[in-house]
Design a protein around this motif. Structure first.
Motif, PDB file in Angstrom:
ATOM      1  N   PHE A  21     -16.654  43.491  42.358  1.00 40.18           N
ATOM      2  CA  PHE A  21     -16.129  44.807  42.757  1.00 40.18           C
ATOM      3  C   PHE A  21     -16.373  45.139  44.210  1.00 40.18           C
ATOM      4  O   PHE A  21     -15.816  46.102  44.717  1.00 40.18           O
ATOM      5  N   TYR A  47     -23.228  46.067  39.252  1.00 41.27           N
ATOM      6  CA  TYR A  47     -22.325  46.624  38.232  1.00 41.27           C
ATOM      7  C   TYR A  47     -22.760  46.164  36.838  1.00 41.27           C
ATOM      8  O   TYR A  47     -22.382  46.779  35.838  1.00 41.27           O
ATOM      9  N   ARG A  70     -26.242  49.200  32.734  1.00 40.00           N
ATOM     10  CA  ARG A  70     -25.120  49.992  32.234  1.00 40.00           C
ATOM     11  C   ARG A  70     -25.534  50.801  31.013  1.00 40.00           C
ATOM     12  O   ARG A  70     -26.502  50.479  30.338  1.00 40.00           O
ATOM     13  N   CYS A 100     -20.481  44.012  27.992  1.00 41.45           N
ATOM     14  CA  CYS A 100     -19.059  43.753  28.252  1.00 41.45           C
ATOM     15  C   CYS A 100     -18.209  44.935  27.797  1.00 41.45           C
ATOM     16  O   CYS A 100     -17.304  45.376  28.507  1.00 41.45           O
ATOM     17  N   SER A 102     -19.005  47.963  27.610  1.00 38.85           N
ATOM     18  CA  SER A 102     -19.198  49.185  28.387  1.00 38.85           C
ATOM     19  C   SER A 102     -18.106  49.326  29.443  1.00 38.85           C
ATOM     20  O   SER A 102     -17.845  50.428  29.915  1.00 38.85           O
ATOM     21  N   HIS A 104     -15.037  47.080  29.006  1.00 37.51           N
ATOM     22  CA  HIS A 104     -13.789  46.620  28.394  1.00 37.51           C
ATOM     23  C   HIS A 104     -13.313  47.471  27.224  1.00 37.51           C
ATOM     24  O   HIS A 104     -12.187  47.296  26.775  1.00 37.51           O
ATOM     25  N   HIS A 208     -17.323  33.238  26.851  1.00 30.87           N
ATOM     26  CA  HIS A 208     -17.022  33.534  28.255  1.00 30.87           C
ATOM     27  C   HIS A 208     -18.290  33.423  29.102  1.00 30.87           C
ATOM     28  O   HIS A 208     -19.353  33.849  28.669  1.00 30.87           O
ATOM     29  N   VAL A 210     -19.099  34.872  32.726  1.00 29.39           N
ATOM     30  CA  VAL A 210     -18.589  35.633  33.883  1.00 29.39           C
ATOM     31  C   VAL A 210     -19.064  35.023  35.195  1.00 29.39           C
ATOM     32  O   VAL A 210     -18.536  35.344  36.248  1.00 29.39           O
ATOM     33  N   LEU A 217      -9.611  32.413  32.393  1.00 32.34           N
ATOM     34  CA  LEU A 217     -10.152  33.541  31.633  1.00 32.34           C
ATOM     35  C   LEU A 217     -11.666  33.420  31.415  1.00 32.34           C
ATOM     36  O   LEU A 217     -12.203  33.910  30.427  1.00 32.34           O
TER      37      LEU A 217
HETATM   38  C1  HEC Z   1     -18.395  46.614  35.391  1.00 32.72           C
HETATM   39  C2  HEC Z   1     -17.266  46.485  34.484  1.00 32.72           C
HETATM   40  C3  HEC Z   1     -17.135  45.185  33.703  1.00 32.72           C
HETATM   41  C4  HEC Z   1     -18.095  44.582  32.928  1.00 32.72           C
HETATM   42  C5  HEC Z   1     -19.507  45.051  32.643  1.00 32.72           C
HETATM   43  C6  HEC Z   1     -17.472  43.400  32.370  1.00 32.72           C
HETATM   44  N1  HEC Z   1     -16.172  43.303  32.819  1.00 32.72           N
HETATM   45 FE1  HEC Z   1     -14.858  41.802  32.405  1.00 32.72          FE
HETATM   46  N2  HEC Z   1     -13.491  42.594  33.670  1.00 32.72           N
HETATM   47  C7  HEC Z   1     -13.643  43.787  34.352  1.00 32.72           C
HETATM   48  C8  HEC Z   1     -12.452  44.018  35.160  1.00 32.72           C
HETATM   49  C9  HEC Z   1     -12.184  45.224  36.039  1.00 32.72           C
HETATM   50  C10 HEC Z   1     -11.594  42.914  34.953  1.00 32.72           C
HETATM   51  C11 HEC Z   1     -10.218  42.675  35.584  1.00 32.72           C
HETATM   52  C12 HEC Z   1      -9.166  43.524  34.955  1.00 32.72           C
HETATM   53  C13 HEC Z   1      -7.784  43.157  35.425  1.00 32.72           C
HETATM   54  O1  HEC Z   1      -7.581  42.141  36.090  1.00 32.72           O
HETATM   55  O2  HEC Z   1      -6.842  43.888  35.096  1.00 32.72           O
HETATM   56  C14 HEC Z   1     -12.285  42.046  34.016  1.00 32.72           C
HETATM   57  C15 HEC Z   1     -11.751  40.853  33.550  1.00 32.72           C
HETATM   58  C16 HEC Z   1     -12.324  40.068  32.566  1.00 32.72           C
HETATM   59  C17 HEC Z   1     -11.755  38.866  32.013  1.00 32.72           C
HETATM   60  C18 HEC Z   1     -10.414  38.254  32.415  1.00 32.72           C
HETATM   61  C19 HEC Z   1     -10.642  37.389  33.642  1.00 32.72           C
HETATM   62  C20 HEC Z   1      -9.373  36.857  34.255  1.00 32.72           C
HETATM   63  O3  HEC Z   1      -9.501  35.924  35.085  1.00 32.72           O
HETATM   64  O4  HEC Z   1      -8.276  37.361  33.979  1.00 32.72           O
HETATM   65  C21 HEC Z   1     -12.628  38.399  31.073  1.00 32.72           C
HETATM   66  C22 HEC Z   1     -12.468  37.169  30.209  1.00 32.72           C
HETATM   67  C23 HEC Z   1     -13.758  39.302  31.055  1.00 32.72           C
HETATM   68  N3  HEC Z   1     -13.542  40.293  31.976  1.00 32.72           N
HETATM   69  C24 HEC Z   1     -14.844  39.155  30.215  1.00 32.72           C
HETATM   70  C25 HEC Z   1     -16.022  39.902  30.330  1.00 32.72           C
HETATM   71  C26 HEC Z   1     -17.235  39.610  29.600  1.00 32.72           C
HETATM   72  C27 HEC Z   1     -17.397  38.479  28.607  1.00 32.72           C
HETATM   73  C28 HEC Z   1     -18.163  40.532  29.980  1.00 32.72           C
HETATM   74  C29 HEC Z   1     -19.604  40.659  29.531  1.00 32.72           C
HETATM   75  C30 HEC Z   1     -20.459  39.482  29.774  1.00 32.72           C
HETATM   76  C31 HEC Z   1     -17.515  41.418  30.942  1.00 32.72           C
HETATM   77  N4  HEC Z   1     -16.226  40.994  31.123  1.00 32.72           N
HETATM   78  C32 HEC Z   1     -18.119  42.510  31.539  1.00 32.72           C
HETATM   79  C33 HEC Z   1     -14.745  44.630  34.287  1.00 32.72           C
HETATM   80  C34 HEC Z   1     -15.936  44.381  33.637  1.00 32.72           C
END
Ligand code: HEC
Ligand code: HEC
Ligand code: HEC
Ligand code: HEC
Ligand code: HEC
Length: 233
Positions: A21, A47, A70, A100, A102, A104, A208, A210, A217
């Motif tokens: 971010f 974050y 979070r 996640c 929190s 998604h 996943h 991250v 993905l």
């Molecule tokens: C602080 C907020 C936040 C947290 C916490 C978070 N995410 Fe995300 N995540 C996002 C955002 C924003 C996107 C992008 C959305 C978009 O592209 O429209 C994203 C995208 C993704 C994607 C798609 C990636 C891609 O390349 O398209 C995956 C899979 C994902 N998150 C999994 C997770 C998982 C598993 C966790 C927990 C371990 C997690 N996220 C925690 C905000 C968060």
């Protein structure tokens, strides 16, 4: 816990991904995103992780998810996947999956952290604190991310009804070699290909990582081979 931010060889790989971010705004050149859509705290790690200057703090005392920066999602009731054949039924996701959710599940702003870094001047915080939600209102990233002004965020918005998603937070059925439909794991932390178990359970972070954008993905194994890591046939 300064070491946390320095030691991890792979931690930097979050940079440039969609979870970065701090870099997001610069990378896509949309000035309105940080500053208006969400606060830029100057560190991509906070974050999710507790800032180093708050080392040892218990976010659980403040309504946070223990060990993470979070809050426990406002909606603590999720409709988790269920079926007649599911052996291990679960009512509440584990903390690492709540992390996640929190973001998604779309109920809380992406910048809604328990601690802000000390260097962040909250007096200058003018952000709208938008949520991952496709709805076109001033509370949601969907304001722009509607598929017209920018790519739609709807597919990343899981919501609180997870009945269409893979079950989470249940004990892995192959753990004690008991279930003939599941492979036994290679060790207590999961499988040699990286698919990971958390205290013997399947969580979002099982499939996943991250911290590793190598596979589409953020998956830990290519999607054609992911399922057969655990499921036999
Ligand atoms: C602080 C907020 C936040 C947290 C916490 C978070 N995410 Fe995300 N995540 C996002 C955002 C924003 C996107 C992008 C959305 C978009 O592209 O429209 C994203 C995208 C993704 C994607 C798609 C990636 C891609 O390349 O398209 C995956 C899979 C994902 N998150 C999994 C997770 C998982 C598993 C966790 C927990 C371990 C997690 N996220 C925690 C905000 C968060
Ligand atoms: C979107 C949420 C998210 C962001 C942002 C994030 N992390 Fe993580 N981090 C996680 C998750 C989830 C794990 C646990 C992963 C696992 O079990 O493999 C983790 C694990 C780690 C670990 C390993 C800790 C351990 O117990 O083994 C380190 C070190 C780490 N992160 C550092 C960082 C740094 C440094 C940044 C910023 C550059 C960062 N993380 C950004 C979610 C995040
Ligand atoms: C003022 C309009 C606007 C708002 C509000 C907005 N975005 Fe964006 N965003 C854009 C545009 C335009 C792009 C670039 C085109 C695209 O990727 O669809 C973009 C790109 C992105 C990307 C892709 C970056 C990449 O490198 O792949 C992510 C992730 C993202 N936005 C997340 C968010 C999140 C999360 C929110 C809410 C907290 C948000 N945006 C709010 C306009 C906006
Ligand atoms: C059993 C493995 C598994 C588990 C557990 C899992 N996912 Fe996924 N996830 C996948 C696969 C495979 C895909 C890509 C195919 C699809 O969309 O179904 C995916 C896709 C996604 C996407 C991107 C959707 C898109 O198409 O851009 C997000 C975001 C995401 N998962 C978040 C999560 C979160 C949050 C959790 C926990 C609540 C979770 N996942 C649990 C395997 C898993
Ligand atoms: C980490 C191991 C693991 C991976 C990887 C995994 N699963 Fe699962 N899956 C499970 C477990 C454990 C259950 C719950 C079994 C039980 O308790 O009855 C389950 C349940 C299911 C169910 C529900 C079955 C029922 O009885 O209702 C479906 C459907 C499913 N998985 C499909 C998939 C698909 C498709 C993939 C690949 C994208 C996948 N799984 C990847 C471990 C895994």
């Amino acid at each position: 816990m300064v070491a946390l931010f320095v030691l991890a060889a792979d931690a930097g790989t979050i940079l440039g991904t969609k979870h970065d971010f701090t870099g997001l705004n610069r990378r896509v050149g949309v000035v309105a995103m940080s500053g208006v859509a969400f606060s830029d705290y100057g560190s991509p790690c906070v974050y999710c992780h507790i800032p180093p200057e708050k080392e040892g703090a218990d976010t659980g005392d403040k309504g946070g998810i223990p060990g993470w920066n979070r809050y426990i999602p406002a909606s603590t009731t999720y409709d988790l996947y269920d079926s007649r054949t599911l052996d291990n039924k679960v009512k509440t996701p584990s903390p690492i999956s709540l992390l996640c959710l929190s973001c998604h599940d779309g109920t809380m702003a992406v910048d809604m952290t328990v601690f802000k870094p000390d260097a962040f001047n909250s007096a200058e915080d003018a952000a709208l604190h938008l949520r991952i939600n496709g709805a076109d209102t001033l509370m949601n990233c969907g304001k722009c991310h509607n598929g017209q002004a920018a790519h739609s965020i709807e597919i990343k918005h899981l919501g609180t009804d997870l009945q269409n998603d893979h079950p989470i937070s249940m004990t892995y059925a192959g753990l004690t070699h008991k279930d003939p439909d599941f492979w036994p794991p290679d060790g207590p932390y999961g499988f040699n290909n990286g698919v990971k178990l958390y205290e013997g359970k399947v969580e979002c972070a099982t499939c996943h990582n991250v911290h590793n954008p190598d596979i589409n993905l953020l998956l830990r194994e290519t999607s054609d081979r992911l399922c057969e890591t655990c499921h036999i046939k």
